[in-house]
Motif scaffolding. Structure first.
Motif, PDB file in Angstrom:
ATOM      1  N   LYS A  34       0.941  -1.115  -0.076  1.00  0.00           N
ATOM      2  CA  LYS A  34       0.059  -0.158  -0.024  1.00  0.00           C
ATOM      3  C   LYS A  34       0.703   1.221  -0.039  1.00  0.00           C
ATOM      4  CE  LYS A  34      -3.974  -1.883   2.013  1.00  0.00           C
ATOM      5  NZ  LYS A  34      -4.842  -1.890   3.257  1.00  0.00           N
ATOM      6  N   ARG A 104      -3.181   7.372  -7.687  1.00  0.00           N
ATOM      7  CA  ARG A 104      -4.124   6.839  -6.701  1.00  0.00           C
ATOM      8  C   ARG A 104      -3.504   5.878  -5.795  1.00  0.00           C
ATOM      9  NH1 ARG A 104      -8.174   8.041  -9.161  1.00  0.00           N
ATOM     10  NH2 ARG A 104      -9.726   6.588  -8.491  1.00  0.00           N
ATOM     11  N   ASP A 106      -3.292   4.962  -1.701  1.00  0.00           N
ATOM     12  CA  ASP A 106      -4.332   4.354  -0.562  1.00  0.00           C
ATOM     13  C   ASP A 106      -4.672   5.207   0.313  1.00  0.00           C
ATOM     14  OD1 ASP A 106      -4.463   1.391  -1.293  1.00  0.00           O
ATOM     15  OD2 ASP A 106      -2.464   1.734  -1.253  1.00  0.00           O
ATOM     16  N   SER A 138      -7.880   9.141  -4.296  1.00  0.00           N
ATOM     17  CA  SER A 138      -7.387   8.313  -2.954  1.00  0.00           C
ATOM     18  C   SER A 138      -8.377   7.574  -2.134  1.00  0.00           C
ATOM     19  CB  SER A 138      -6.533   9.036  -2.123  1.00  0.00           C
ATOM     20  OG  SER A 138      -6.114   8.597  -0.990  1.00  0.00           O
ATOM     21  N   LYS A 139      -8.121   6.475  -1.686  1.00  0.00           N
ATOM     22  CA  LYS A 139      -9.202   5.677  -1.035  1.00  0.00           C
ATOM     23  C   LYS A 139      -9.428   6.660   0.345  1.00  0.00           C
ATOM     24  CE  LYS A 139      -7.801   1.373  -2.586  1.00  0.00           C
ATOM     25  NZ  LYS A 139      -7.000   0.021  -2.286  1.00  0.00           N
ATOM     26  N   ARG A 140      -8.546   7.419   0.803  1.00  0.00           N
ATOM     27  CA  ARG A 140      -8.678   8.123   2.205  1.00  0.00           C
ATOM     28  C   ARG A 140      -7.797   9.514   2.084  1.00  0.00           C
ATOM     29  NH1 ARG A 140     -10.438   6.669   7.824  1.00  0.00           N
ATOM     30  NH2 ARG A 140      -9.856   8.225   8.740  1.00  0.00           N
TER      31      ARG A 140
END
Length: 191
Positions: A34, A104, A106, A138-140
């Protein structure tokens, strides 16, 4: 201690105002499954060692992207130390946002000083313009609030109090919550 600086400066990861080149330094676990990005000005830089250690322990790669005195706020400002509008910051920020969005990751952690000459509207618009594409890429996305800033020289105050306690009766404390902007806290909570 007063002169210590995060390792990112010795590694050449932050070039201050000299140019607009985006330097992505890799830390943490280089082949981590990650990826986290730490993005911001020199106040983000102060967190490098802590996040590097955390990412190593967790098995994440850390990509560190900073530019001193350059907030993640899409707005121009006159930077007194260089005596002009800090155009390199604007160019760097635009390139950094594109580069990070294309990664992109995590997790993106954004941090920076609250001590820039922006109006409330510039802070709000400029922050939203900068962070919206990052949040989508981004995921977060996490905003790490600035470190409380005393408006006096704390080491000097403590040294004087220790050196001459009978003469110096100054108070070397300050209210941390009063040293940061409540307006920015509310804005960041809405993002």
């Amino acid at each position: 201690i007063r002169q210590s600086a995060p390792g990112v400066y010795a590694a050449g990861c932050d070039r201050w105002y000299s140019d607009a080149e985006v330097i992505k330094c890799i830390a943490g676990k280089e082949s981590g499954a990650k990826t986290a990005v730490l993005l911001g000005d020199s106040h983000a830089g102060q967190w490098f060692s802590a996040f590097n250690e955390i990412m190593m322990e967790e098995g994440w790669q850390l990509v560190f992207v900073t530019k001193s005195a350059c907030p993640i706020v899409n707005a121009s400002f006159f930077y007194e130390k260089i005596g002009r509008i800090y155009r390199e910051c604007e160019q760097w920020r635009a390139r950094a946002l594109i580069d990070i969005s294309s990664m992109r990751p995590d997790l993106i952690i954004v941090s920076g000083s609250e001590d820039y000459p922006f109006s409330p509207g510039e802070w709000n618009r400029g922050t939203l313009e900068a962070l919206t594409p990052l949040a989508a890429a981004s995921k977060r996305l996490v905003i790490l609030r600035d470190t409380p800033l005393p408006r006096f020289d704390v080491p000097n105050c403590l040294a004087r109090r220790q050196w001459q306690p009978a003469i110096f009766r100054g108070d070397c404390s300050f209210q941390a919550e009063n040293s940061l902007s409540p307006m920015l806290l509310q804005m960041h909570r809405r993002i």
